[in-house]
Design a protein around this motif. Structure first.
Motif, mmCIF file in Angstrom:
data_model
loop_
_atom_site.group_PDB
_atom_site.id
_atom_site.type_symbol
_atom_site.label_atom_id
_atom_site.label_comp_id
_atom_site.label_asym_id
_atom_site.label_seq_id
_atom_site.Cartn_x
_atom_site.Cartn_y
_atom_site.Cartn_z
ATOM 1 N N PRO A 32 46.412 -67.679 -57.020
ATOM 2 C CA PRO A 32 44.973 -67.827 -57.212
ATOM 3 C C PRO A 32 44.321 -68.324 -55.936
ATOM 4 C CG PRO A 32 46.165 -69.609 -58.282
ATOM 5 C CD PRO A 32 47.186 -68.603 -57.829
ATOM 6 N N PRO A 33 43.132 -67.827 -55.587
ATOM 7 C CA PRO A 33 42.471 -68.250 -54.355
ATOM 8 C C PRO A 33 42.118 -69.717 -54.396
ATOM 9 C CG PRO A 33 40.976 -67.005 -55.729
ATOM 10 C CD PRO A 33 42.340 -66.896 -56.354
ATOM 11 N N ALA A 34 42.128 -70.364 -53.260
ATOM 12 C CA ALA A 34 41.800 -71.787 -53.174
ATOM 13 C C ALA A 34 40.424 -71.946 -52.559
ATOM 14 C CB ALA A 34 42.832 -72.523 -52.321
ATOM 15 N N GLU A 35 39.638 -72.825 -53.145
ATOM 16 C CA GLU A 35 38.289 -73.061 -52.629
ATOM 17 C C GLU A 35 38.348 -73.937 -51.387
ATOM 18 O OE1 GLU A 35 35.002 -73.668 -55.633
ATOM 19 O OE2 GLU A 35 36.741 -74.156 -56.823
ATOM 20 N N ASN A 36 37.468 -73.661 -50.443
ATOM 21 C CA ASN A 36 37.361 -74.491 -49.252
ATOM 22 C C ASN A 36 36.255 -75.502 -49.471
ATOM 23 O OD1 ASN A 36 37.330 -75.617 -46.778
ATOM 24 N ND2 ASN A 36 36.794 -73.739 -45.657
ATOM 25 N N ALA A 72 30.200 -77.366 -60.739
ATOM 26 C CA ALA A 72 31.499 -76.778 -61.072
ATOM 27 C C ALA A 72 32.620 -77.479 -60.332
ATOM 28 C CB ALA A 72 31.498 -75.289 -60.718
ATOM 29 N N ASP A 73 32.403 -77.825 -59.042
ATOM 30 C CA ASP A 73 33.413 -78.531 -58.271
ATOM 31 C C ASP A 73 33.709 -79.897 -58.877
ATOM 32 O OD1 ASP A 73 33.459 -76.450 -56.435
ATOM 33 O OD2 ASP A 73 31.831 -77.315 -55.274
ATOM 34 N N GLN A 74 32.645 -80.620 -59.289
ATOM 35 C CA GLN A 74 32.816 -81.934 -59.892
ATOM 36 C C GLN A 74 33.637 -81.847 -61.168
ATOM 37 O OE1 GLN A 74 28.904 -83.624 -60.467
ATOM 38 N NE2 GLN A 74 28.268 -83.137 -58.363
ATOM 39 N N VAL A 120 36.661 -60.207 -69.407
ATOM 40 C CA VAL A 120 35.349 -59.540 -69.448
ATOM 41 C C VAL A 120 34.447 -60.092 -68.347
ATOM 42 C CG1 VAL A 120 33.228 -59.284 -70.796
ATOM 43 C CG2 VAL A 120 35.446 -58.930 -71.880
ATOM 44 N N ARG A 121 34.476 -61.417 -68.167
ATOM 45 C CA ARG A 121 33.625 -62.036 -67.150
ATOM 46 C C ARG A 121 34.011 -61.564 -65.755
ATOM 47 N NH1 ARG A 121 28.839 -62.721 -65.764
ATOM 48 N NH2 ARG A 121 28.472 -64.390 -64.252
ATOM 49 N N LEU A 122 35.301 -61.430 -65.489
ATOM 50 C CA LEU A 122 35.751 -60.935 -64.185
ATOM 51 C C LEU A 122 35.268 -59.509 -63.948
ATOM 52 C CD1 LEU A 122 39.411 -62.285 -63.855
ATOM 53 C CD2 LEU A 122 37.390 -62.995 -62.559
ATOM 54 N N GLU A 123 35.287 -58.690 -64.994
ATOM 55 C CA GLU A 123 34.784 -57.323 -64.872
ATOM 56 C C GLU A 123 33.287 -57.326 -64.561
ATOM 57 O OE1 GLU A 123 35.753 -55.319 -68.463
ATOM 58 O OE2 GLU A 123 37.915 -55.273 -68.075
ATOM 59 N N GLU A 124 32.542 -58.241 -65.198
ATOM 60 C CA GLU A 124 31.103 -58.356 -64.933
ATOM 61 C C GLU A 124 30.848 -58.786 -63.490
ATOM 62 O OE1 GLU A 124 29.699 -59.661 -69.465
ATOM 63 O OE2 GLU A 124 29.861 -61.150 -67.861
ATOM 64 N N GLU A 171 32.453 -68.373 -58.696
ATOM 65 C CA GLU A 171 32.759 -68.236 -60.123
ATOM 66 C C GLU A 171 34.069 -67.489 -60.323
ATOM 67 O OE1 GLU A 171 30.772 -66.809 -64.369
ATOM 68 O OE2 GLU A 171 29.569 -66.759 -62.528
ATOM 69 N N ARG A 172 34.339 -66.489 -59.490
ATOM 70 C CA ARG A 172 35.604 -65.747 -59.614
ATOM 71 C C ARG A 172 36.800 -66.674 -59.380
ATOM 72 N NH1 ARG A 172 34.420 -62.078 -56.486
ATOM 73 N NH2 ARG A 172 33.918 -60.366 -57.910
ATOM 74 N N VAL A 173 36.679 -67.557 -58.400
ATOM 75 C CA VAL A 173 37.741 -68.531 -58.120
ATOM 76 C C VAL A 173 37.946 -69.450 -59.327
ATOM 77 C CG1 VAL A 173 38.341 -70.565 -56.744
ATOM 78 C CG2 VAL A 173 37.500 -68.516 -55.618
ATOM 79 N N GLU A 174 36.842 -69.891 -59.909
ATOM 80 C CA GLU A 174 36.949 -70.796 -61.051
ATOM 81 C C GLU A 174 37.586 -70.109 -62.257
ATOM 82 O OE1 GLU A 174 34.319 -73.875 -63.756
ATOM 83 O OE2 GLU A 174 33.313 -72.306 -62.617
#
Length: 257
Positions: free
Chosen positions: A234-238, A247-249, A130-134, A180-183
């Protein structure tokens, strides 16, 4: 008024990605004095009530943690611990057959716990979907606004500075949505990994082989036509190009544990 209330009232509130939400206006407490919800002044959006458990005081700022992340963290932590104990129990059972009867009771307890976690996990999966759709919906709206602003700029309805301001804020919002999508994707991956690990521990090898064979036969039609399907990674954060957010911590702490 408790010390906890005093420490957060008046402080700015940010989400996990650094976006300012508002300021803490006040709190509502239970009869025993424990904080139940926190009122946040969100400016033109008015007052929002947030459960106290979704807020973390970090320095001079209060960090808002979305409900889906708390639910996912709880499931991941409990399932990881249950699987770890189940592995240890199975090792003990393989080393000493004399403990078989004693271990059976505990083994059934852990398997029952995993079944309960599977039910809760299903709800978390739904929350994440649901969150991804939002996020997708919000992204579409932002991109439409950016495009419309570009049209207005080209037709000389708005100034260059106004267009740059709109573009800057929209890009910041898109970056936040991307984080947020990556997380969410990373959490989905972790849940899936633990689910596979759970199946390997609790399901007899013979059943797993049979299910694999059935799965192969079901997809053989596509295979014969030469079509190959590859699951997306899954995408990787830079993390080097952007400042570390709350969120990163949290992700770093979870991975190290």
């Amino acid at each position: 008024m408790t010390k906890e209330e005093v420490s957060i009232i008046g402080r700015p509130v940010k989400d996990m990605y650094g976006t300012i939400i508002g300021n803490v206006l006040g709190t509502l407490t239970h009869i025993d004095g424990q904080i139940q919800t926190v009122g946040i002044d969100c400016g033109s959006e008015g007052l929002k009530q947030i459960p106290y458990e979704q807020l973390v005081l970090q320095g001079d700022v209060v960090i808002y943690i979305p409900g889906w992340r708390i639910d996912a963290q709880k499931i991941l932590k409990e399932k990881r611990l249950t699987l770890s104990r189940l592995k240890a129990l199975m090792d003990i059972m393989s080393e000493n057959d004399a403990t078989q009867s004693d271990a059976d009771v505990i083994h059934d307890t852990y398997k029952t716990k995993l079944m309960e976690l599977d039910e809760a996990e299903s709800k978390v999966r739904d929350e994440l979907s649901v969150r991804l759709e939002e996020l997708d919906s919000q992204e579409r709206i932002i991109k439409v606004m950016m495009f419309d602003a570009k049209v207005q700029f080209k037709s000389e309805e708005i100034s260059d500075s106004t267009f740059e301001t709109i573009q800057k804020h929209c890009n910041n919002l898109l970056e936040r949505l991307s984080h947020e999508r990556v997380e969410v994707g990373n959490v989905q991956r972790r849940i899936e990994e633990l689910s596979l690990e759970s199946i390997e521990l609790t399901q007899p090898k013979k059943e797993m082989v049979q299910e694999s064979a059935v799965s192969y036969l079901d997809s053989s039609g596509d295979t014969l036509t030469g079509q190959q399907y590859v699951l997306p990674k899954p995408p990787a954060e830079n993390s080097e190009s952007a400042p570390q957010t709350y969120a990163d911590q949290q992700d770093n702490q979870e991975e190290s544990s």
